[in-house]
Design a protein around this motif. Sequence first.
Motif, PDB file in Angstrom:
ATOM      1  N   ARG A   1       8.894 -43.707  71.996  1.00 59.44           N
ATOM      2  CA  ARG A   1       9.781 -42.437  71.825  1.00 59.44           C
ATOM      3  C   ARG A   1      11.278 -43.169  71.516  1.00 59.44           C
ATOM      4  NH1 ARG A   1       9.416 -38.959  77.243  1.00 59.44           N
ATOM      5  NH2 ARG A   1       9.349 -41.222  78.131  1.00 59.44           N
ATOM      6  N   PHE A   2      11.345 -44.642  71.214  1.00 63.04           N
ATOM      7  CA  PHE A   2      12.466 -44.968  70.614  1.00 63.04           C
ATOM      8  C   PHE A   2      12.898 -44.309  69.189  1.00 63.04           C
ATOM      9  CE2 PHE A   2      15.488 -48.159  69.839  1.00 63.04           C
ATOM     10  CZ  PHE A   2      16.019 -48.805  70.839  1.00 63.04           C
TER      11      PHE A   2
ATOM     12  N   HIS B   1       5.882 -54.173  61.601  1.00 61.12           N
ATOM     13  CA  HIS B   1       5.260 -53.434  63.192  1.00 61.12           C
ATOM     14  C   HIS B   1       5.314 -51.946  63.159  1.00 61.12           C
ATOM     15  CE1 HIS B   1       5.191 -57.636  64.688  1.00 61.12           C
ATOM     16  NE2 HIS B   1       6.414 -57.812  64.472  1.00 61.12           N
ATOM     17  N   TYR B   2       5.902 -51.502  62.247  1.00 60.95           N
ATOM     18  CA  TYR B   2       5.990 -49.942  62.283  1.00 60.95           C
ATOM     19  C   TYR B   2       4.829 -49.452  61.647  1.00 60.95           C
ATOM     20  CZ  TYR B   2       7.330 -45.110  61.207  1.00 60.95           C
ATOM     21  OH  TYR B   2       7.180 -43.809  61.140  1.00 60.95           O
ATOM     22  N   VAL B   3       3.979 -48.597  62.544  1.00 59.69           N
ATOM     23  CA  VAL B   3       2.876 -47.798  61.851  1.00 59.69           C
ATOM     24  C   VAL B   3       3.008 -46.398  62.378  1.00 59.69           C
ATOM     25  CG1 VAL B   3       0.529 -47.480  61.800  1.00 59.69           C
ATOM     26  CG2 VAL B   3       1.194 -49.818  62.018  1.00 59.69           C
ATOM     27  N   LEU B   4       3.092 -45.553  61.321  1.00 64.67           N
ATOM     28  CA  LEU B   4       3.499 -43.840  61.710  1.00 64.67           C
ATOM     29  C   LEU B   4       2.665 -43.563  62.957  1.00 64.67           C
ATOM     30  CD1 LEU B   4       5.077 -41.368  61.238  1.00 64.67           C
ATOM     31  CD2 LEU B   4       3.319 -40.776  59.366  1.00 64.67           C
ATOM     32  N   GLY B   5       3.182 -42.967  63.691  1.00 61.62           N
ATOM     33  CA  GLY B   5       2.509 -42.296  64.988  1.00 61.62           C
ATOM     34  C   GLY B   5       1.691 -43.403  66.043  1.00 61.62           C
ATOM     35  N   VAL B   6       1.804 -44.762  65.720  1.00 65.22           N
ATOM     36  CA  VAL B   6       1.220 -45.619  66.268  1.00 65.22           C
ATOM     37  C   VAL B   6       2.066 -46.779  67.077  1.00 65.22           C
ATOM     38  CG1 VAL B   6      -0.555 -47.527  66.185  1.00 65.22           C
ATOM     39  CG2 VAL B   6      -0.854 -45.411  64.792  1.00 65.22           C
ATOM     40  N   SER B   7       2.957 -47.327  66.461  1.00 68.18           N
ATOM     41  CA  SER B   7       3.765 -48.575  66.965  1.00 68.18           C
ATOM     42  C   SER B   7       5.051 -48.603  66.453  1.00 68.18           C
ATOM     43  CB  SER B   7       2.931 -49.825  66.874  1.00 68.18           C
ATOM     44  OG  SER B   7       2.647 -50.113  65.464  1.00 68.18           O
TER      45      SER B   7
ATOM     46  N   ALA C   1       8.826 -51.856  65.863  1.00 70.40           N
ATOM     47  CA  ALA C   1       9.025 -53.280  66.488  1.00 70.40           C
ATOM     48  C   ALA C   1       9.499 -53.350  67.999  1.00 70.40           C
ATOM     49  CB  ALA C   1      10.216 -53.681  65.712  1.00 70.40           C
ATOM     50  N   HIS C   2       9.777 -52.097  68.502  1.00 72.89           N
ATOM     51  CA  HIS C   2      10.006 -52.118  70.070  1.00 72.89           C
ATOM     52  C   HIS C   2       8.654 -52.329  70.806  1.00 72.89           C
ATOM     53  CE1 HIS C   2      14.126 -51.390  69.027  1.00 72.89           C
ATOM     54  NE2 HIS C   2      13.721 -50.706  68.013  1.00 72.89           N
ATOM     55  N   CYS C   3       7.683 -51.869  70.508  1.00 74.35           N
ATOM     56  CA  CYS C   3       6.403 -51.272  71.309  1.00 74.35           C
ATOM     57  C   CYS C   3       5.247 -52.044  70.827  1.00 74.35           C
ATOM     58  CB  CYS C   3       6.250 -49.905  71.590  1.00 74.35           C
ATOM     59  SG  CYS C   3       5.799 -48.927  70.264  1.00 74.35           S
ATOM     60  N   HIS C   4       5.160 -52.754  69.716  1.00 72.04           N
ATOM     61  CA  HIS C   4       3.978 -52.889  69.037  1.00 72.04           C
ATOM     62  C   HIS C   4       3.123 -54.061  70.076  1.00 72.04           C
ATOM     63  CE1 HIS C   4       4.926 -57.196  67.627  1.00 72.04           C
ATOM     64  NE2 HIS C   4       5.860 -56.792  67.950  1.00 72.04           N
ATOM     65  N   ASP C   5       3.882 -54.794  70.700  1.00 73.35           N
ATOM     66  CA  ASP C   5       3.206 -56.088  71.700  1.00 73.35           C
ATOM     67  C   ASP C   5       3.014 -55.280  73.200  1.00 73.35           C
ATOM     68  OD1 ASP C   5       5.970 -56.083  72.382  1.00 73.35           O
ATOM     69  OD2 ASP C   5       5.963 -58.245  72.232  1.00 73.35           O
TER      70      ASP C   5
ATOM     71  N   LEU D   1      -5.642 -47.455  68.902  1.00 72.90           N
ATOM     72  CA  LEU D   1      -6.615 -46.532  68.247  1.00 72.90           C
ATOM     73  C   LEU D   1      -6.541 -45.167  68.596  1.00 72.90           C
ATOM     74  CD1 LEU D   1      -9.788 -48.865  68.846  1.00 72.90           C
ATOM     75  CD2 LEU D   1      -8.786 -48.167  66.529  1.00 72.90           C
ATOM     76  N   ALA D   2      -6.254 -44.814  69.861  1.00 62.69           N
ATOM     77  CA  ALA D   2      -5.873 -43.608  70.470  1.00 62.69           C
ATOM     78  C   ALA D   2      -4.736 -42.912  69.646  1.00 62.69           C
ATOM     79  CB  ALA D   2      -5.715 -43.563  72.057  1.00 62.69           C
ATOM     80  N   PHE D   3      -3.600 -43.694  69.596  1.00 55.49           N
ATOM     81  CA  PHE D   3      -2.411 -43.199  68.760  1.00 55.49           C
ATOM     82  C   PHE D   3      -2.869 -42.716  67.469  1.00 55.49           C
ATOM     83  CE2 PHE D   3       0.208 -45.932  71.865  1.00 55.49           C
ATOM     84  CZ  PHE D   3       0.224 -44.894  72.779  1.00 55.49           C
ATOM     85  N   ALA D   4      -3.649 -43.679  66.891  1.00 55.79           N
ATOM     86  CA  ALA D   4      -4.134 -43.644  65.317  1.00 55.79           C
ATOM     87  C   ALA D   4      -4.695 -42.294  65.293  1.00 55.79           C
ATOM     88  CB  ALA D   4      -4.681 -44.689  64.750  1.00 55.79           C
ATOM     89  N   GLU D   5      -5.373 -42.070  66.139  1.00 56.21           N
ATOM     90  CA  GLU D   5      -6.648 -40.909  65.885  1.00 56.21           C
ATOM     91  C   GLU D   5      -5.582 -39.532  66.397  1.00 56.21           C
ATOM     92  OE1 GLU D   5      -9.452 -37.804  65.774  1.00 56.21           O
ATOM     93  OE2 GLU D   5      -9.260 -39.956  65.203  1.00 56.21           O
ATOM     94  N   ARG D   6      -4.504 -39.739  67.243  1.00 54.73           N
ATOM     95  CA  ARG D   6      -3.625 -38.688  67.086  1.00 54.73           C
ATOM     96  C   ARG D   6      -3.150 -38.287  65.944  1.00 54.73           C
ATOM     97  NH1 ARG D   6       1.131 -39.613  71.448  1.00 54.73           N
ATOM     98  NH2 ARG D   6       1.676 -40.914  69.906  1.00 54.73           N
ATOM     99  N   GLN D   7      -2.546 -39.541  65.432  1.00 54.15           N
ATOM    100  CA  GLN D   7      -1.525 -39.203  64.089  1.00 54.15           C
ATOM    101  C   GLN D   7      -2.615 -38.783  63.100  1.00 54.15           C
ATOM    102  OE1 GLN D   7       1.831 -39.569  63.648  1.00 54.15           O
ATOM    103  NE2 GLN D   7       1.389 -38.887  61.491  1.00 54.15           N
TER     104      GLN D   7
END
Length: 315
Positions: free
Chosen positions: A252-253, A264-270, A272-276, A284-290
């Motif tokens: 939510r940043f 590190h930006y992947v739409l709906g997934v991560s 630079a602020h949260c990828h790690d 995987l769950a975020f990717a399925e949601r997207q």
Amino acid sequence: MSKYLTAALYKFVSLPDYRDQQAPLLAICVANQIKGTLLLAEEGINGTIAGLPEHIHTVLRYLREDASWQGRLADLEHKESWAEQMPFYRMKVRLKQEIVKLGVPEVKPSEMAGTYVKPEDWNALISDPDVILVDTRNDYEVAIGTFQGAINPETKSFTELPAWVKEHTELKQKPKVAMFCTGGIRCEKSTAYLRSQGFEEVYHLQGGILNYLETVPAEQSLWQGECFVFDERVSVGHGLQQGDYQLCRACRFPLGPEDRQSPHYVLGVSCAHCHDQTTPEQKLAFAERQRQVELAEQRHEAHIGARYTPHQHEG
């Protein structure tokens, strides 16, 4: 014209019977097909609701005029915006200890708030060398825009502000303190807190940054950047035009165009602020949601995971 009217409102006022108001307020909202969230506490009311214009105005009239409120909300102000689709999924009226949580319940903004300053007078105030200017918002909000010369407390939540004030005795090095926030509610409470701590000349921006951006022409503005907002627009600029920021759906940043260029930006997934900060299973769950969001868009349907999940309602 867009179909749905959104009304953001708040008022600090003594409501000792706030618990009794919950059920009838929810009932009139549901009867008018209104959706959103309203918070009730002994210190007042706060929230955002959306619906057809005539239904929104019915609820606002109820708050301002119904005998059960005893005239305490007669001068309730609200800010309007429009949406093509209903921005909320359900109607909630919640009981809280505070309508915006500072964690200092003895502070009473209805009795102790600082002096209101209209947007058209704000530039002169904050240009005064005797004024210290403080942004009362959280770090992710300040990151995308603020007023020239404002101090950033670097808080993660509003409840951290009292400790920051106590640690920064330099706030008393000048005779005046000016504070601001998104829509006015946090700076009303923060100026009341400062007054409780012995600060005498304390000011806050009436209607917050949003009122300033709506009122003051861009060529006269001392605002820099964009203003984070707690809805699907994510950010706005002068004239309250939608800005260039999007929301990372994982953390939510708010992400600007440069942020979205990060590897590190992947739409709906991560981002630079949260990828790690998330596990492979979470990604995987975020990717399925997207994926489900995109499928719903192809079918011209709404997907609950696509909508903005707000922070605690603040302004």
